[in-house]
Design an enzyme around this catalytic site. Structure first.
Site, mmCIF file in Angstrom:
data_model
loop_
_atom_site.group_PDB
_atom_site.id
_atom_site.type_symbol
_atom_site.label_atom_id
_atom_site.label_comp_id
_atom_site.label_asym_id
_atom_site.label_seq_id
_atom_site.Cartn_x
_atom_site.Cartn_y
_atom_site.Cartn_z
ATOM 1 C CG HIS A 1 -2.059 0.967 1.118
ATOM 2 N ND1 HIS A 1 -3.350 0.648 1.456
ATOM 3 C CD2 HIS A 1 -2.109 2.260 0.699
ATOM 4 C CE1 HIS A 1 -4.130 1.698 1.257
ATOM 5 N NE2 HIS A 1 -3.391 2.691 0.802
ATOM 6 C CG LEU B 1 4.787 4.798 -6.114
ATOM 7 C CD1 LEU B 1 5.172 3.874 -7.253
ATOM 8 C CD2 LEU B 1 6.003 5.091 -5.240
ATOM 9 C CG ASN C 1 -4.800 8.113 -4.243
ATOM 10 O OD1 ASN C 1 -3.779 7.453 -4.438
ATOM 11 N ND2 ASN C 1 -5.042 8.725 -3.102
ATOM 12 C CG HIS D 1 -10.319 4.402 2.216
ATOM 13 N ND1 HIS D 1 -9.211 5.171 2.456
ATOM 14 C CD2 HIS D 1 -11.330 4.999 2.907
ATOM 15 C CE1 HIS D 1 -9.532 6.183 3.259
ATOM 16 N NE2 HIS D 1 -10.808 6.105 3.540
ATOM 17 C CG ASP E 1 -2.177 4.740 3.701
ATOM 18 O OD1 ASP E 1 -2.107 5.035 2.494
ATOM 19 O OD2 ASP E 1 -3.107 5.128 4.438
ATOM 20 C CG PHE F 1 -6.732 13.071 5.646
ATOM 21 C CD1 PHE F 1 -6.939 12.812 6.988
ATOM 22 C CD2 PHE F 1 -7.716 13.756 4.945
ATOM 23 C CE1 PHE F 1 -8.112 13.232 7.633
ATOM 24 C CE2 PHE F 1 -8.884 14.182 5.574
ATOM 25 C CZ PHE F 1 -9.085 13.917 6.921
#
Lengths: 316, 429
Positions: free
Chosen positions: B66, B69, B100, B184, B310, B328
Site C-alpha cells: 500500500h 507514488l 489516486n 478503504h 500507506d 491526510f
C-alpha cells in the site's frame, strides 16, 4: 506577579494562579473603565494586530476597545473565508503582518489549533479569540470574572452550560477554566450535541434540563445555531425550546435563585426567553462590560511591562 | 554512501538465513549468480566476491502492498523513481502503488506507464488500479486488460468503493482474474468532515471526529458482500478495534477477507494530536489505545495478514497549515521496518516469523502472486536486516521527496542492511 504562560491559546492547562492573577488584574481595570477618562498608558508603543478569519462583532469590538483603553495601537485584518480558500496560507498572512512590526496577534479562526500553530511560527504574543469549537479563553475568563463578582469564590460553585456543547468553544474554555478553579461543571443539551466521552473533561452530563436546574447556581446558556438543523442534530427550534429553552416558568418551578449568563448573541425565545434574559438574575450585560476589562488584563499581563504595575495608578 | 552493484556473482557471508516458507533458519553463506540463488551453504564453500553479513538476517524480500507514488500528477510530492528509492532504503524489494494519482490509474496505458517508469529499478512496482473509471464510483474499469499489463488488485483507495452493489460487481468481476478488491473502509455519512478519531481527544480539542464505526460499518458491508459472492476482499489500513473483531469473526466462518494495518496505528494514538502536529493526521485516523491493543491482538492471532505503510507523501505546504486544512497522510517506507523491529520484534511481542509473514509472505498471497522463497534456483529477492543497527529517524536524509513523518527524531533499532532483487542490489560498502 507574572503569568506562567507566554500566550493565551486556551485555558486547558493554565494554572489556578494564572487565572486568579488575570481575574484580579481585570478587576483593577474595571475600575479604570469607570473613570471619566477610561484609559491607561500601559501598552503605549505596542501594536496589536486583530486577525479575524471569521465574522465577529462583539468579541472583535471588545478586543479593540480593550486595546485602545490600554493605549495600544491596533490594526485590523478580517476575512470572511479561510486563508486557504483565499490562496494565501495562514502562516504567510501572519508572517507578513508580523514583518510590519507588531507585538500581539489576536486571532479568531475556524480551525481548532490555529493559534497554537501561529505561536510556533511567529514571535508575537498570541491571544486566541476563538479557534473553531476548541477554545475561547477570554470569554471564559470574563464569565468567571462575572461569576466571581456575584459569588466571591468559584470553588464549589455549580455551573451548568446549556446547549450545543459539541460545537462550542465557549463551553470548552468554561469547562477547562472552571474545573481548574474548583467549580463543579455540568453540561446539558440534546444528546446529539454532547460530544463523546464528555465526562473525561471532568464534567457531569445532565440529559434533562429539569435535573440541571435543580442543581445549578449558574446557567451559561449557549446560542443555538439554526444551521445545525441541516446536520440532523435537532428537528426544530420549536422542539429545542420545548426541551431546553430557559423560560421563566421553568425557573420559577425550581424555586431557586439561578444566575443567568449568555455569551451572545441571544436567540430570544429559543434558548432563552426575553423575560429571563432581561430579568433580575441576568448578568448578560455585566459579562459584556467585564469582557473589556478581562481583555485589558490579558494584554497587560502578556505585554511584558510588568514592572510598570507599581507606578500605574490603576494597580489596586 | 550505499554501494550499488549489479555484479554477476556475489556471496552473502555468515548471515542468519531465515525463511519460514521452506523452514530455513541457519547461519551460513548464500551464493547468488545472475540474480538467482545458486546455493545455500555450507559456510566457506563459495569463492569470489563477497559481502560480510555477520550478525545480519536474510529474509525473503519485503513487500509493501500500500504505497502512494504520486506520479503522474503530483511529482513534486513523489515520483515513481524516488518512491522506489525510498522503498529500497526501507528494505522493500516490492511495492504496490495506489491509483489516486492525477489522472487516476484506471486503464491499461496507465498501468504500462508505471511498469515502464519503474523498469530497471531494483524495486518491483505492482500497480493497483482503480475499481471504477476515474475513481468516480460508477463504471468498472477494464480489469482484465490491466491484469494482463501487471495489475495485482483493484482499489478506489482514498475513498471506499461507493456502494454495496458496485462492490458486489467489482468483487465478482475481479475474481475472474484471481485479484482482490482492496477497500478503504469508511462510511462517509458517519465520517462527514472529520479530521481525527472521534473520542476523548477530539472532544477536548473541539475537532470534528471520524468515529470508529465509520470504519466498522464499511468493513461489515465488505465482509457481507464477500461472503455472499464467495469472492475476495482485502481491507486496507485497518485502524479500529471493531474492524479487527469483525474480520476475526468473518475469517472464522470462512469468509475470504484479508486485512492490513500500518506501523503508525501500532505505535501512536490520538493522544499525540493534542499538539496539533499535522504529521499526525491521516485517514483512517490515529485511534485510541483500545483500538491499538486490538490491532496488536489481530497481528498476533493472524486476523491481520499484512503490514503496509500507506506511504502518502505530501509537500511542505500541504502540511504547514491549520490541522483541519492539512492533507491526510504520512510517509512510511523508510521507517516501517525500524518501527516494527524496535517496538515489536525487539520487545518480543512478535517474532521474526510473524514479521516475515506480515511483510513478505502474506502480501504476495493476498495478491495471488508467485511465492518468493529462499531456495536453490529461486530469484534472489532478499532483504538483509541489521537487527542491531541503532539509528535516529532523520527525515532530511530520506530518499522520499517528502518529509511528512511523525517519527522524526525517534530512536530506532533495526533497519535494512541491504536489498537484492533480480541481480540488482544495494549494500553499504
Amino acid at each position: 506577579m507574572q503569568l506562567e504562560i507566554r500566550h493565551l491559546l486556551g485555558l486547558e492547562g493554565v494554572s489556578r494562579e494564572d487565572i486568579t492573577l488575570i481575574l484580579d488584574t481585570a478587576e483593577s481595570f474595571k475600575k479604570v473603565l469607570e473613570r471619566p477618562i477610561p484609559k491607561v498608558p500601559t501598552l503605549r508603543g505596542k501594536t496589536v494586530a486583530n486577525l479575524f478569519f471569521e465574522p465577529s462583532t462583539r468579541t472583535r469590538f471588545s478586543f479593540e476597545l480593550a486595546e485602545k483603553r490600554v493605549s495600544a495601537d491596533t490594526v485590523n485584518f478580517s476575512a470572511s473565508t479561510s486563508s486557504v480558500l483565499k490562496g494565501e496560507t495562514l502562516k504567510d498572512t501572519a508572517r507578513n503582518i508580523e514583518a510590519m512590526k507588531i507585538d500581539f496577534v489576536v486571532m479568531r479562526h475556524s480551525a481548532p489549533g490555529a493559534p497554537h500553530f501561529l505561536a510556533r511560527c511567529l514571535n508575537s504574543v498570541i491571544i486566541n479569540a476563538g479557534d473553531g469549537a476548541h477554545e475561547h479563553p477570554t470569554q471564559a475568563l470574563l464569565d468567571m470574572m462575572t461569576m466571581r463578582e456575584q459569588f466571591t469564590s468559584l470553588e464549589g460553585l455549580k455551573v451548568i452550560v446549556v446547549g450545543d456543547i459539541e460545537h462550542s468553544r465557549v463551553a470548552r474554555s468554561n469547562i477547562y477554566g472552571l474545573v481548574t478553579m474548583g467549580a463543579h461543571v455540568g453540561v446539558c443539551g440534546p444528546a446529539t450535541m454532547i460530544p463523546r466521552q464528555m465526562e473525561d473533561l471532568g464534567v457531569t452530563v445532565y440529559p434533562a434540563i429539569e435535573d440541571a436546574l435543580a442543581e445549578a447556581d449558574v446557567l451559561n446558556i449557549l446560542r443555538i445555531q439554526l444551521e445545525r438543523q441541516k446536520q440532523a442534530l435537532f428537528p426544530s427550534l420549536r422542539e429545542y425550546r420545548n426541551l431546553f429553552g430557559i423560560t421563566l416558568e421553568r425557573l420559577d418551578r425550581t424555586g431557586r435563585d439561578i444566575m443567568i449568563m449568555h455569551p451572545g448573541p441571544i436567540n430570544r425565545g429559543v434558548e432563552l426567553d426575553s423575560n429571563v434574559a432581561d430579568g433580575d438574575y441576568s448578568v448578560i450585560l455585566d459579562q459584556v462590560t467585564n469582557g473589556v476589562a478581562v481583555r485589558m488584563a490579558v494584554l497587560y499581563l502578556l505585554g511584558g511591562e510588568r514592572q510598570k504595575l507599581e507606578g500605574d495608578d490603576h494597580a489596586a | 554512501m550505499p554501494l550499488k552493484m549489479s555484479d554477476q556473482s556475489v556471496i552473502l557471508k555468515n548471515a542468519r538465513i531465515f525463511d519460514p516458507q521452506v523452514k530455513l533458519d541457519k547461519v551460513t553463506d548464500i551464493q547468488i549468480r545472475d540474480g538467482k540463488i545458486m546455493d545455500i551453504g555450507p559456510a566457506g564453500a563459495f569463492k569470489g566476491k563477497s559481502i560480510d553479513c555477520t550478525g545480519k538476517i536474510i529474509v525473503p524480500g519485503l513487500m509493501d502492498m500500500h504505497v502512494h507514488l504520486r506520479e503522474p500528477g503530483h511529482e513534486h510530492k513523489e515520483t515513481i523513481r524516488t518512491g522506489c528509492n525510498a522503498a529500497a532504503a526501507g528494505g522493500f524489494t516490492e511495492i504496490c502503488c495506489m491509483p489516486n494519482t492525477s489522472p487516476p490509474i484506471d486503464c491499461r496505458s496507465d498501468v504500462e506507464f508505471i511498469k515502464e517508469r519503474s523498469a530497471g529499478h531494483l524495486v518491483d512496482v505492482h500497480p493497483i488500479p482503480a475499481v471504477t473509471v476515474g475513481m468516480a464510483g460508477e463504471k468498472l474499469t477494464e480489469m482484465g486488460d490491466m491484469v494482463e499489463a501487471g495489475a495485482v488488485g483493484f482499489s478506489d483507495d482514498g475513498r471506499p468503493v461507493a456502494t454495496a452493489g458496485l462492490l458486489r460487481r467489482a468483487i465478482e468481476y475481479a475474481g475472474m482474474f484471481g485479484k482482490p478488491i482492496i477497500d478503504h473502509c469508511e462510511d462517509p455519512s458517519l465520517a462527514q468532515d472529520g479530521v481525527m478519531h472521534e473520542g476523548r481527544v477530539s472532544t477536548a480539542l473541539g475537532m470534528p471526529g471520524i468515529p470508529g464505526i465509520a470504519e466498522d460499518i464499511a468493513v461489515m458491508r465488505d465482509i457481507l458482500v464477500a461472503e455472499y459472492t464467495g469472492g475476495t476482499v482485502h481491507i486496507a489500513h485497518v485502524s479500529s478495534a471493531g474492524a479487527v473483531r469483525l474480520i476475526r469473526e468473518a475469517k472464522a466462518r470462512g469468509v475470504r477477507v484479508t486485512a492490513e494495518t500500518c506501523p503508525h496505528y501500532l505505535v501512536l494514538t490520538d493522544e499525540i494530536i493534542r499538539q496539533f502536529d499535522t504529521f499526525t493526521k491521516m485517514n483512517p485516523p490515529l485511534r485510541s489505545e483500545t483500538d491499538q491493543q486490538a490491532l496488536i491482538g489481530g497481528l498476533k492471532d493472524g486476523t491481520i495478514d499484512a503490514i503496509a505503510t500507506d506511504h502518502a507523501p505530501h509537500a511542505y505546504e500541504d502540511k504547514e497549515c491549520e490541522f483541519k486544512e492539512a492533507a491526510f497522510g504520512i510517509v512510511g517506507l523508510e521507517t516501517a521496518l525500524g518501527i516494527m523491529w524496535t517496538h515489536f520484534i525487539d520487545k518480543g511481542i512478535l517474532n521474526l516469523e510473524n514479521l516475515v509473514r506480515l511483510m513478505s509472505v502474506r502480501p504476495r498471497e493476498i495478491l495471488n502472486l508467485a511465492t518468493n522463497k529462499i531456495e536453490k534456483g529461486a530469484v534472489a529477492n532478499l532483504t538483509v536486516i541489521d537487527p542491531e543497527a541503532a539509528w535516529v529517524v532523520d527525515s532530511a536524509a530520506f530518499e522520499s521527496k517528502s518529509r511528512n513523518t511523525p517519527f522524526q527524531g525517534w530512536n530506532l533499532k533495526g533497519r535494512a542492511f541491504g536489498v537484492m532483487n533480480r541481480g540488482r542490489m544495494i549494500f553499504p560498502v
